[in-house]
Motif scaffolding. Structure first.
Motif, short mmCIF file in Angstrom:
data_model
loop_
_atom_site.label_atom_id
_atom_site.label_comp_id
_atom_site.label_asym_id
_atom_site.label_seq_id
_atom_site.Cartn_x
_atom_site.Cartn_y
_atom_site.Cartn_z
N PRO A 93 13.28 0.63 -3.95
CA PRO A 93 13.36 -0.42 -2.89
C PRO A 93 12.06 -1.16 -2.99
O PRO A 93 12.20 -2.66 -2.77
CB PRO A 93 13.41 0.30 -1.47
CG PRO A 93 13.04 1.68 -1.69
CD PRO A 93 13.49 2.07 -3.13
N LYS A 94 11.05 -0.69 -3.11
CA LYS A 94 9.80 -1.49 -3.25
C LYS A 94 9.75 -2.32 -4.63
O LYS A 94 9.51 -3.70 -4.45
CB LYS A 94 8.51 -0.76 -3.68
CG LYS A 94 7.26 -0.48 -2.66
CD LYS A 94 6.27 0.51 -3.16
CE LYS A 94 6.57 1.77 -2.30
NZ LYS A 94 6.67 1.67 -1.03
N ILE A 95 10.22 -1.91 -5.56
CA ILE A 95 10.10 -2.76 -6.89
C ILE A 95 11.34 -3.87 -6.55
O ILE A 95 11.15 -5.26 -7.20
CB ILE A 95 10.42 -1.93 -8.13
CG1 ILE A 95 9.36 -1.15 -8.40
CG2 ILE A 95 10.55 -2.68 -9.35
CD1 ILE A 95 8.05 -1.79 -8.41
N LEU B 186 2.52 1.63 -10.36
CA LEU B 186 3.44 1.96 -11.17
C LEU B 186 3.19 2.89 -12.39
O LEU B 186 2.32 2.50 -12.93
CB LEU B 186 4.35 0.62 -11.41
CG LEU B 186 5.62 0.88 -12.33
CD1 LEU B 186 6.70 1.35 -11.22
CD2 LEU B 186 5.90 -0.65 -12.37
N LEU B 187 3.86 4.19 -12.44
CA LEU B 187 3.45 4.85 -13.73
C LEU B 187 4.56 4.75 -14.62
O LEU B 187 5.75 4.98 -14.22
CB LEU B 187 3.14 6.17 -13.20
CG LEU B 187 2.16 6.35 -12.11
CD1 LEU B 187 2.06 8.01 -11.45
CD2 LEU B 187 0.79 6.12 -12.51
N ALA B 188 4.11 4.83 -16.00
CA ALA B 188 5.45 4.91 -16.97
C ALA B 188 5.91 6.27 -17.27
O ALA B 188 7.07 6.28 -17.23
CB ALA B 188 4.82 4.56 -18.22
N GLY C 80 15.73 4.35 -15.64
CA GLY C 80 15.60 5.36 -14.71
C GLY C 80 13.94 6.03 -14.60
O GLY C 80 13.87 7.06 -14.04
N THR C 81 13.18 4.84 -15.16
CA THR C 81 11.64 5.41 -14.82
C THR C 81 11.33 5.28 -13.46
O THR C 81 10.23 6.00 -13.06
CB THR C 81 10.94 4.33 -15.90
OG1 THR C 81 11.19 4.60 -17.21
CG2 THR C 81 9.23 4.66 -15.66
N LEU C 82 11.85 4.57 -12.70
CA LEU C 82 11.73 4.39 -11.24
C LEU C 82 12.63 5.22 -10.59
O LEU C 82 14.08 5.07 -10.59
CB LEU C 82 11.94 2.95 -10.84
CG LEU C 82 10.87 2.11 -11.49
CD1 LEU C 82 11.17 0.64 -11.01
CD2 LEU C 82 9.43 2.39 -11.64
N THR C 83 12.36 5.68 -9.60
CA THR C 83 13.20 6.78 -8.71
C THR C 83 12.75 6.55 -7.26
O THR C 83 11.66 6.23 -7.08
CB THR C 83 13.19 8.33 -9.09
OG1 THR C 83 11.84 8.67 -9.10
CG2 THR C 83 13.67 8.48 -10.67
N GLY C 84 13.51 7.11 -6.53
CA GLY C 84 13.09 7.28 -4.96
C GLY C 84 12.64 6.11 -4.41
O GLY C 84 13.13 4.95 -4.39
N LEU D 239 0.67 -1.16 0.14
CA LEU D 239 0.01 0.02 0.11
C LEU D 239 0.99 1.33 -0.08
O LEU D 239 1.70 1.56 0.92
CB LEU D 239 -0.88 0.00 1.15
CG LEU D 239 -1.85 -0.90 1.41
CD1 LEU D 239 -2.73 -0.88 2.58
CD2 LEU D 239 -2.74 -1.16 0.01
N THR D 240 0.65 2.17 -1.04
CA THR D 240 1.61 3.06 -1.09
C THR D 240 0.76 4.57 -1.34
O THR D 240 -0.64 4.55 -1.02
CB THR D 240 2.62 2.90 -1.98
OG1 THR D 240 3.40 4.04 -2.13
CG2 THR D 240 2.00 2.74 -3.43
N ASP D 241 1.60 5.76 -1.66
CA ASP D 241 0.73 6.89 -1.98
C ASP D 241 0.43 7.38 -3.24
O ASP D 241 0.54 8.58 -3.54
CB ASP D 241 1.53 7.97 -1.00
CG ASP D 241 2.91 8.04 -1.41
OD1 ASP D 241 3.39 7.46 -2.57
OD2 ASP D 241 3.49 9.03 -0.82
N ILE D 242 0.49 6.38 -4.10
CA ILE D 242 0.70 6.64 -5.38
C ILE D 242 -0.44 5.52 -6.29
O ILE D 242 -0.55 4.57 -5.58
CB ILE D 242 1.66 6.83 -5.98
CG1 ILE D 242 1.59 7.61 -7.50
CG2 ILE D 242 2.75 5.47 -6.25
CD1 ILE D 242 3.03 8.21 -7.95
#
Ligand code: ADP
Ligand code: MG
Length: 294
Positions: free
Chosen positions: A247-249, A213-215, A239-243, A207-210
């Motif tokens: 760690p989640k992915i 996963l967004l492209a 680099g599509t994933l940051t911050g 459960l997260t705050d978004i």
């Protein structure tokens, strides 16, 4: 439409929702689902209450939920109240002896208690455990520069299996210990994935705050509803994933490559999002599988 006809229609719609849940309840009966609870869902009191209801409903229809929680913002808040200045290096909190002490107090003594009490409003169901309890999480330092920030070395899930066998709901704080008993603060995303693997869970749900996963992080309509491990690795590399998504992915990829059926990223801001994902036909958030998505 007459009042009678419209109230009949509403009743039929309610019944249809329950019937839609039936095949999912049958399919998931007895299965373990690890839920990482964090972000907004944990800070907003009304969302915290709906989260507790969802977990109790899961357990009541025969699933075996395990809750793993974070608490970074709550740790920062207490440190600020104590006049301590958090130090970050490459986005990671530098954790000296005093900081790990505070992290443990906040996670085990406060955040964990709040989740356990919210669930137990519905009956004597939840039991809080720290990763230090019964050797649940063995940890070691990630990098001496960061102090007592730990990585998961081992998971000894016996305490969770025993609680689940008693129909209880374990709620896990992510403090681990090394062989000497030194405590480490560990990223809750990593712990949730590692526990899901150790328990051979059906699902691990973040459960997260978004929305998921967004492209394209700037465009909520770019939600990726299903993705496999190989494609996901591509998004990490480009680099599509940051911050906090990294760690989640990483944890999701590791979990689905090691026997967990699927990993899910869900929007914790949406009330009852867990029920919508588990018990309805509506595809919600992002689903990650090891098997290739056609
Ligand atoms: P949590 O409390 O759930 O661990 P984090 O802030 O650590 O929350 O991680 C979620 C954040 O990851 C999102 O709010 C978003 O800013 C960030 N993020 C980075 N890249 C992406 C992406 N491609 N899709 C969705 N979220 C992303
Ligand atoms: Mg995070």
């Amino acid at each position: 439409m007459t009042a009678l006809a419209s109230s009949r229609e509403a009743a039929q719609a309610r019944a249809a929702v329950l019937i839609e849940a039936l095949p999912y309840i049958q399919r998931f009966r007895g299965r373990i689902v690890v839920v990482k609870y964090g972000g907004n869902a944990m800070v907003d009191p009304s969302l915290a209450a709906t989260f507790a209801e969802d977990v109790v409903l899961m357990r009541s229809v025969g699933l075996r939920p395990v809750v793993v929680h974070g608490g970074g913002p709550q740790i920062s808040e207490l440190m600020a109240r104590l006049g301590m200045v958090p130090e970050f290096r490459d986005g990671q909190r530098v954790t000296d002896a005093e900081t790990v002490d505070i992290a443990r107090m906040v996670l085990v003594g406060k955040v964990n208690r709040e989740i356990v009490s919210a669930i137990n409003v519905h009956g004597p169901l939840a039991v809080g455990v720290s990763g230090e309890d019964a050797g649940l999480i063995g940890a070691s330092a990630r990098d001496p520069e960061l102090g007592f920030v730990g990585d998961v070395d081992s998971v000894h899930p016996a305490i969770l299996e025993r609680l689940l066998a008693e129909d209880l709901i374990p709620v896990v704080s992510t403090i681990g210990a090394d062989a000497s008993g030194q405590a480490y603060n560990i990223n809750a995303d990593a712990v949730a994935g590692a526990i899901a693997e150790a328990l051979a869970a059906e699902k691990v749900i973040y459960l997260t705050d978004i929305e998921g996963l967004l492209a394209d992080l700037a465009d909520p309509a770019s939600l990726i509803s299903r993705i496999d491990g190989a494609a996901l690795q591509g998004l990490i590399d480009d680099g599509t994933l940051t911050g906090g998504m990294i760690p989640k992915i990483d944890a999701c990829l590791h979990a689905v490559a090691n026997g967990v059926g699927s990993a899910h990223l869900l929007d914790g801001r949406l009330p009852h999002v867990l029920l919508l994902e588990l018990f309805s036909d509506e595809g919600i958030g992002t689903m990650i599988t090891h098997e290739p998505v056609a």
